[in-house]
Each structure stands twice: as structure tokens, then as C-alpha cells.
Enzyme design. Structure first.
Site: not given
Length: 382
Positions: A234, A280
């Protein structure tokens, strides 16, 4: 998150690699393209409502998906049996995700964005209808009266014949499931025709809940490997290149939760969205669900590790929003969620003296459980 939209950025979920990598592609700066020309300045009330709603929507699939994962781990129905993620799968996933993300980037560079998104819309329409139907099924079972004529059906595909016959698909369903499928199809058509944010969220919540429910980590070490690998993934793709941002601007699919910051001004026709990528939600969510199943395995009538990791998720997501507003720059949410979701339960385990027991906890796959039950049954027969 971009300054224009102020949305947490992040990593993928984990079911099919292509879907999960697509989640990553939209986690970062997803609505920047929409807001680039509008230059809309949200009111404090609108911003607070949008972020509060996103946090609330993120918590729903994690909480209920984790609870359903406990039941799902004991299910005999092929449609409800979980997919187990091993340490090897977890180690390879960031690499596969990176390749898929870069592949999407090349596709959008070479081919027409309009046609790619048309294909993706049809693909996610099918997935969304099935996911929403599976999500609604337990609720519908309680809504329908006992007098409702509920017939049982079975969809069975086999390969070969005689003793060599092998089951490929064995799916059992009933009339209530068909009603759920019909309702989900209506939502799907609404999404295809209007791309409305409420329809998007219904599909997004269904994807997230199914991911948390059906994707099982086999142990805590595997969870740490997966979260750690996607932490690096990420940060690299958000800060190191423009690949994720480019794909995010081009990708249209219900793999994010959105909420309009101008809802108070424009009502349901609002168009300036804050968003949260499903990566997420699902990635930390499957780890939190694992800790709930660990709590259950302790047989102490306590949910200490589940609640500590759940609170850690709230803290990490809140910290992401705070840092984004402070520095006015896109933030990869897993940068904050991973240390929080791993760190909080580990600290609790240290204080309780159960750290070794937590890392020794091992979940058998559905196939291993089935083989174990068959072996025990044979012993009893003998």
C-alpha cells in the site's frame, strides 16, 4: 486520500486476486478525478457527516461478518464453506496484487476506458447480485412466516461416472434464496442504469461482509504476514508511483463505500463523494474475525481479542483521517490500520500471558475438517 476528497487510501481485500487488486486501485485518491473540476468546498457539517457515515459503514461488515464467520466455519453447505488463506498464500498475495494492479494500469493505457468499465460493470453486476443475495439470506429467513411455502433445491454438477464420479458444484438453496436473488437483481439493475451511490454502497457492503465471513486466515502468523505484506504494498503504490492513482481515476466499480459531502445541500442527488476502499475494510476485517474465532476457541465466554482489535480498527481509521487533514495529503490507510490491529491484541495477549497460545492457534481448512470428521465416523463404525 487526496486533499480534494479527503478519503483514506489503502490495500486490497482477499478473495479473487483480480477483484482484490481492483480494490487497491480505487482505495487511493478514488474521487480525485470527480472533484478536479468541481472544486467543491465541503462544509464542516457535511464533512463530519460523510466521514462519520463511512466509519459506521466500515464497522458494519467487520462486526457482522466476523460473527457470521464463526457459524460459517462449521457449515456443511458448499455455498457457505470458507476459503482458507495459508501462510504461503499470504506471502504471495502482495506480489500477485502488484502484478494485477500494474496489468490494469496497462489496460487503461492501451484500451478504451469506456469499454473496460462496461465489461467491469457487467462482471461486478453478477458478483454483486450473488453477494447481496447471500448477505440478505439469513435476514429473509427470519422475515418470512413459517407458513411460507419454502421448497428446497439443489444445483449439482459432476464429472465422470460410476465410482470415479466427482462433484464440481453442489449448491443447495430454497425459495427464500430465490426471493433474495430477485431483490438483489433489482438493486443490480438500478446500479447498472443509474450508478447511484446508494446502490453502490449496498453492493460494497455485501462484498465486504462476504469477504470477512468467507475468507479465513488459518492462524495469527498468517494474518501478520498478509497485513505486513499489504502494508508495504500500500505504501509503495500510493507514495512511490502514480499507478494506483491512474487506475483509481479510471476504474468504475462498486468496490468502495462512498458518501456525499454535499448531502445536506443537494439531498440524494449529491455528487461530491468521500470514499473508503473495501480493501481498508476486508483486510483488517478478516484478521479481526480470526481473533473472534480464537476467543471462541478459548471457551472463556469472553471476546477480549475481538473487541480490542475492533477498537484498534476504529482508532487506526480515525488516525488516518486526522493525519490526512493535518498534512493535506493522500494517506494509505493500512499504514495506520495494520500496526493498530496487530499491536493492540498483541499487547492484550502479553498482559494476559496468552501470547504463545494466540500464535499457536491453528484453524483447519474445510477439507481438513471434513477428512477429520470422516475419520472419526469410521472409527465409531468400527
Amino acid at each position: 486520500m487526496s486533499e480534494a476528497e479527503q478519503v483514506p487510501a489503502s490495500a486490497p481485500e482477499a478473495a479473487a486476486a483480480a477483484v482484490l487488486d481492483a480494490l487497491n486501485a480505487t482505495d487511493s485518491n478514488g474521487t480525485e478525478a470527480l472533484n478536479a473540476t468541481a472544486k467543491f468546498v465541503a462544509t464542516p457539517e457535511g464533512t463530519a457527516l460523510a466521514y462519520g457515515s463511512l466509519v459506521f459503514m466500515a464497522l458494519l461488515p467487520i462486526f457482522f461478518g466476523a460473527l457470521r464467520s464463526v457459524t460459517c466455519s462449521k457449515s456443511k453447505n458448499a455455498s457457505d464453506m470458507p476459503e482458507t488463506i495459508t501462510g504461503r498464500d499470504a506471502a504471495r498475495f502482495p506480489i500477485i496484487a502488484s502484478c494485477t494492479l500494474f496489468g490494469l494500469y496497462l489496460f487503461f493505457k492501451v484500451f478504451s476506458q469506456e469499454y473496460i468499465n462496461l465489461l467491469l460493470s457487467v462482471y461486478f453486476f453478477g458478483l454483486g447480485v450473488l453477494a447481496l443475495s447471500h448477505t440478505m439470506s439469513p435476514l429473509m429467513s427470519r422475515v418470512f412466516p413459517e407458513s411460507f411455502p419454502n421448497k428446497q433445491y439443489q444445483l449439482l454438477f459432476t464429472q465422470g461416472s460410476g465410482e470415479s464420479k466427482e462433484e464440481i458444484v453442489n449448491y443447495e438453496f430454497d425459495t427464500k434464496n430465490l426471493v433474495c436473488l430477485l431483490i438483489s437483481s433489482v438493486v443490480g439493475v438500478w446500479y447498472l442504469l443509474k450508478k447511484h451511490w446508494i446502490a453502490n454502497n449496498l453492493f460494497g457492503l455485501a462484498f465486504a461482509l462476504n469477504g470477512v465471513e468467507l475468507l479465513h486466515l488459518n492462524n495469527v502468523s498468517t494474518g501478520c504476514i498478509l497485513l505486513g505484506g499489504l502494508f508495504v504494498y500500500d505504501v509503495f503504490w500510493v507514495f512511490g508511483t502514480n499507478v494506483m492513482v491512474t487506475v483509481a481515476k479510471s476504474f468504475e466499480a462498486p468496490i468502495k463505500l462512498v458518501f456525499p459531502q454535499d448531502l445536506l445541500e443537494k439531498g440524494l442527488e449529491a455528487s461530491n463523494f468521500a470514499m473508503l476502499g473495501l480493501g481498508d475494510v476486508v483486510i483488517p476485517g478478516i484478521f479481526i474475525a480470526l481473533l473472534l474465532r480464537f476467543d471462541v476457541s478459548l471457551k472463556k465466554n469472553s471476546r477480549t481479542y475481538f473487541y480490542s482489535s475492533f477498537l484498534a480498527y476504529i482508532f487506526g481509521l480515525g488516525l488516518t483521517i486526522f493525519v490526512m487533514h493535518t498534512f493535506k495529503h493522500a494517506q494509505p490507510a493500512l499504514l495506520y490500520l495494520v500496526p493498530a490491529c496487530i499491536g493492540f491484541p498483541v499487547i492484550v495477549a502479553l498482559f494476559k500471558g496468552e501470547l504463545t497460545e494466540m500464535f499457536r492457534y491453528e484453524e483447519a481448512s474445510a477439507e481438513e475438517e471434513g477428512a477429520k470428521e470422516e475419520s472419526e465416523s469410521e472409527k465409531k463404525d468400527q
